[in-house]
Design a protein around this motif. Structure first.
Motif, mmCIF file in Angstrom:
data_model
loop_
_atom_site.group_PDB
_atom_site.id
_atom_site.type_symbol
_atom_site.label_atom_id
_atom_site.label_comp_id
_atom_site.label_asym_id
_atom_site.label_seq_id
_atom_site.Cartn_x
_atom_site.Cartn_y
_atom_site.Cartn_z
ATOM 1 N N ILE A 57 46.564 48.292 27.946
ATOM 2 C CA ILE A 57 47.882 48.939 27.963
ATOM 3 C C ILE A 57 48.347 49.150 29.407
ATOM 4 O O ILE A 57 49.518 48.887 29.744
ATOM 5 N N MET A 58 47.427 49.597 30.253
ATOM 6 C CA MET A 58 47.763 49.735 31.673
ATOM 7 C C MET A 58 48.094 48.377 32.283
ATOM 8 O O MET A 58 48.979 48.262 33.137
ATOM 9 N N GLY A 59 47.380 47.326 31.820
ATOM 10 C CA GLY A 59 47.663 45.979 32.296
ATOM 11 C C GLY A 59 49.063 45.535 31.926
ATOM 12 O O GLY A 59 49.780 44.941 32.748
ATOM 13 N N PHE A 60 49.484 45.826 30.694
ATOM 14 C CA PHE A 60 50.846 45.477 30.275
ATOM 15 C C PHE A 60 51.867 46.247 31.109
ATOM 16 O O PHE A 60 52.942 45.710 31.431
ATOM 17 N N ALA A 61 51.560 47.489 31.445
ATOM 18 C CA ALA A 61 52.458 48.269 32.299
ATOM 19 C C ALA A 61 52.575 47.628 33.682
ATOM 20 O O ALA A 61 53.661 47.595 34.279
ATOM 21 N N ILE A 62 51.450 47.098 34.182
ATOM 22 C CA ILE A 62 51.461 46.414 35.475
ATOM 23 C C ILE A 62 52.336 45.164 35.407
ATOM 24 O O ILE A 62 53.154 44.914 36.292
ATOM 25 N N ILE A 63 52.147 44.369 34.355
ATOM 26 C CA ILE A 63 52.965 43.164 34.194
ATOM 27 C C ILE A 63 54.446 43.527 34.168
ATOM 28 O O ILE A 63 55.278 42.902 34.854
ATOM 29 N N TYR A 64 54.782 44.537 33.377
ATOM 30 C CA TYR A 64 56.193 44.923 33.235
ATOM 31 C C TYR A 64 56.771 45.375 34.576
ATOM 32 O O TYR A 64 57.870 44.962 34.966
ATOM 33 N N THR A 342 27.776 32.637 37.292
ATOM 34 C CA THR A 342 28.585 33.060 38.437
ATOM 35 C C THR A 342 29.055 34.506 38.357
ATOM 36 O O THR A 342 29.436 35.090 39.359
ATOM 37 N N GLY A 343 29.098 35.076 37.163
ATOM 38 C CA GLY A 343 29.595 36.439 37.025
ATOM 39 C C GLY A 343 31.097 36.516 36.853
ATOM 40 O O GLY A 343 31.675 37.605 36.961
ATOM 41 N N GLN A 344 31.760 35.391 36.584
ATOM 42 C CA GLN A 344 33.205 35.393 36.380
ATOM 43 C C GLN A 344 33.526 35.744 34.925
ATOM 44 O O GLN A 344 32.906 35.224 34.000
ATOM 45 N N THR A 345 34.509 36.626 34.740
ATOM 46 C CA THR A 345 34.880 37.081 33.397
ATOM 47 C C THR A 345 35.925 36.148 32.771
ATOM 48 O O THR A 345 36.499 35.303 33.453
ATOM 49 N N LEU A 346 36.159 36.324 31.473
ATOM 50 C CA LEU A 346 37.176 35.556 30.757
ATOM 51 C C LEU A 346 38.479 36.355 30.807
ATOM 52 O O LEU A 346 38.587 37.422 30.196
ATOM 53 N N PRO A 347 39.494 35.862 31.528
ATOM 54 C CA PRO A 347 40.721 36.646 31.763
ATOM 55 C C PRO A 347 41.376 37.161 30.491
ATOM 56 O O PRO A 347 41.577 36.418 29.529
ATOM 57 N N ILE A 356 41.179 42.658 34.420
ATOM 58 C CA ILE A 356 42.383 42.751 33.585
ATOM 59 C C ILE A 356 43.595 43.080 34.440
ATOM 60 O O ILE A 356 44.649 42.429 34.330
ATOM 61 N N TRP A 357 43.474 44.069 35.313
ATOM 62 C CA TRP A 357 44.627 44.508 36.105
ATOM 63 C C TRP A 357 45.102 43.441 37.070
ATOM 64 O O TRP A 357 46.303 43.206 37.195
ATOM 65 N N MET A 358 44.173 42.776 37.769
ATOM 66 C CA MET A 358 44.575 41.763 38.735
ATOM 67 C C MET A 358 45.139 40.523 38.038
ATOM 68 O O MET A 358 46.064 39.885 38.541
ATOM 69 N N THR A 359 44.593 40.188 36.866
ATOM 70 C CA THR A 359 45.172 39.091 36.082
ATOM 71 C C THR A 359 46.596 39.444 35.671
ATOM 72 O O THR A 359 47.508 38.609 35.749
#
Length: 394
Positions: A57-64, A342-347, A356-359
């Motif tokens: 939800i915070m991620g969607f707020a960032i996108i908006y 590698t430790g990379q997550t699935l966006p 999530i936030w940086m994506t």
């Protein structure tokens, strides 16, 4: 529904992809988090799910919020943010804390939430590189001049990320090379930069070997991951083996939502290896669907580029969009044993606030570009950082 579309701008397909990935992630994260409940010994599956939902939800707020900002502001903003991320990276190296067993110097805690500074640094650096290339699109780029204005900031940031996170450093450096090539940076100079990068990495490895107390376990961790990938031994090989079992058990249609068995054996089942859990529970069909969604996102990124009227907009979308697809590809390649751990997550699917936030921030930038129809190259180039601050305050 019409009321919602009045407030969101830009490529509607990208908005839909974000929503689909976010909603789809609920069940895998909830299912895989039962492992954390027993291994970590605190919290509950429902609690982890609620945390994931809040982060999204915070991620969607960032996108908006970001997609409402004219994208030319990101150009000058990258200059302002460079010294900030250098400070944050230095602070992280000296004061970082361990998050879920991850390397101590990757994370800092902000308000009780773990924050991986290298992810923000990569985003800022990509925008900065796009800015430099767009401002010099009509100029003959000199090597000495570009060393100071372009490669010195890149080298400083990457050298601060490297001790704790080689995979992120390698991804950022690779993406920068791709963007500089597309942006018209002289090919003969790129060869020198690649050679210098390899040389710097070798010097770092030798220094870490000579002074192991300064950077304990880092080079050894890289060696273990490469050895495990080739010899099927060690902790990383154990994780990959369990991931392969999960994928094999999924067959065509999967064992069913929430019925994964291997989630109880995979230490990073909610993040690094969540794709294996998805395939186990939803089968080959579910795994192919996820790949298809990321492929559609890549296609829409190129659609945005095709409609963009400025060099900076084009390079910005490439710079922040391609790493999302690259990261997803690496995550899925690791789960299927096509790439070392590698430790990379699935966006947008794996748990983890920073990812999530940086994506979402990157997607907000892409949507800002796609929503803009009147920007000109002159508007972008008139981006003195002091003017940006003044306009922002006003």
């Amino acid at each position: 529904m019409k009321t919602i579309f009045q407030y969101i701008k830009g490529d509607k397909t990208i908005w839909a992809i974000v929503a689909i990935l976010a909603i789809f992630s609920f069940m895998p994260v909830y299912s895989a988090s039962t492992n954390l409940e027993y291994v970590v010994g605190s919290g509950s599956s429902f609690g982890y799910l609620i945390k994931h939902v809040v982060l999204l939800i915070m991620g969607f707020a960032i996108i908006y919020g970001v997609h409402k900002v004219p994208y030319r502001f990101f150009s000058g903003g990258s200059v302002i943010m460079l010294p900030v991320i250098v400070f944050l990276l230095i602070y992280t190296l000296s004061q970082g804390t361990t998050i879920g067993g991850a390397n101590a110097s990757r994370w800092i805690s902000i308000g009780g939430i773990g924050f991986q500074t290298s992810t923000l640094a990569g985003l800022v650096l990509m925008v900065y590189v796009a800015r430099y290339l767009s401002k010099n699109k009509d100029n003959v780029i000199g090597f000495k001049e570009s060393l100071w204005q372009l490669w010195l900031p890149v080298a400083v940031v990457l050298s601060l990320i490297l001790p704790a996170n080689f995979s992120t450093t390698a991804i950022i450096f690779t993406m920068i090379l791709i963007i500089t090539f597309i942006g018209g940076y002289p090919l003969k100079y790129l060869g020198i930069i690649i050679g210098a990068g390899i040389g710097a990495l070798l010097i770092f490895v030798l220094a870490a070997k000579a002074f192991p107390d300064l950077m304990p376990n880092r080079v050894q961790t890289w060696e273990n991951r490469i050895t495990s990938f080739s010899d099927d031994e060690g902790k990383e090989a154990y994780q990959v083996e369990k991931a392969k079992i999960a994928i094999a058990m999924g067959e065509t249609f999967g064992v069913g939502p929430g019925k994964s068995v291997q989630k109880n054996f995979l230490p990073q089942s909610t993040s690094d290896f969540i794709y294996a859990i998805i395939v186990e529970e939803y089968g080959l069909v579910g795994g192919f669907l996820i790949v298809s969604i990321y492929f559609i996102l890549l296609f829409r990124i190129f659609v945005v580029i095709r409609k963009t009227t400025t060099i900076f907009g084009t390079l910005l979308v490439l710079g922040v969009g391609l790493p999302i697809i690259f990261q997803a590809s690496i995550n899925m390649a690791v789960a299927t044993n096509l790439f070392p751990v590698t430790g990379q997550t699935l966006p947008l699917i794996s748990s983890g606030g920073t990812s999530i936030w940086m994506t979402c921030f990157a997607l907000g930038m892409i949507l800002s570009v796609s929503a803009s129809k009147e920007e000109t190259e002159e508007d972008i180039l008139d981006d003195n950082p002091l003017n940006i601050l003044h306009e922002t305050i006003d």
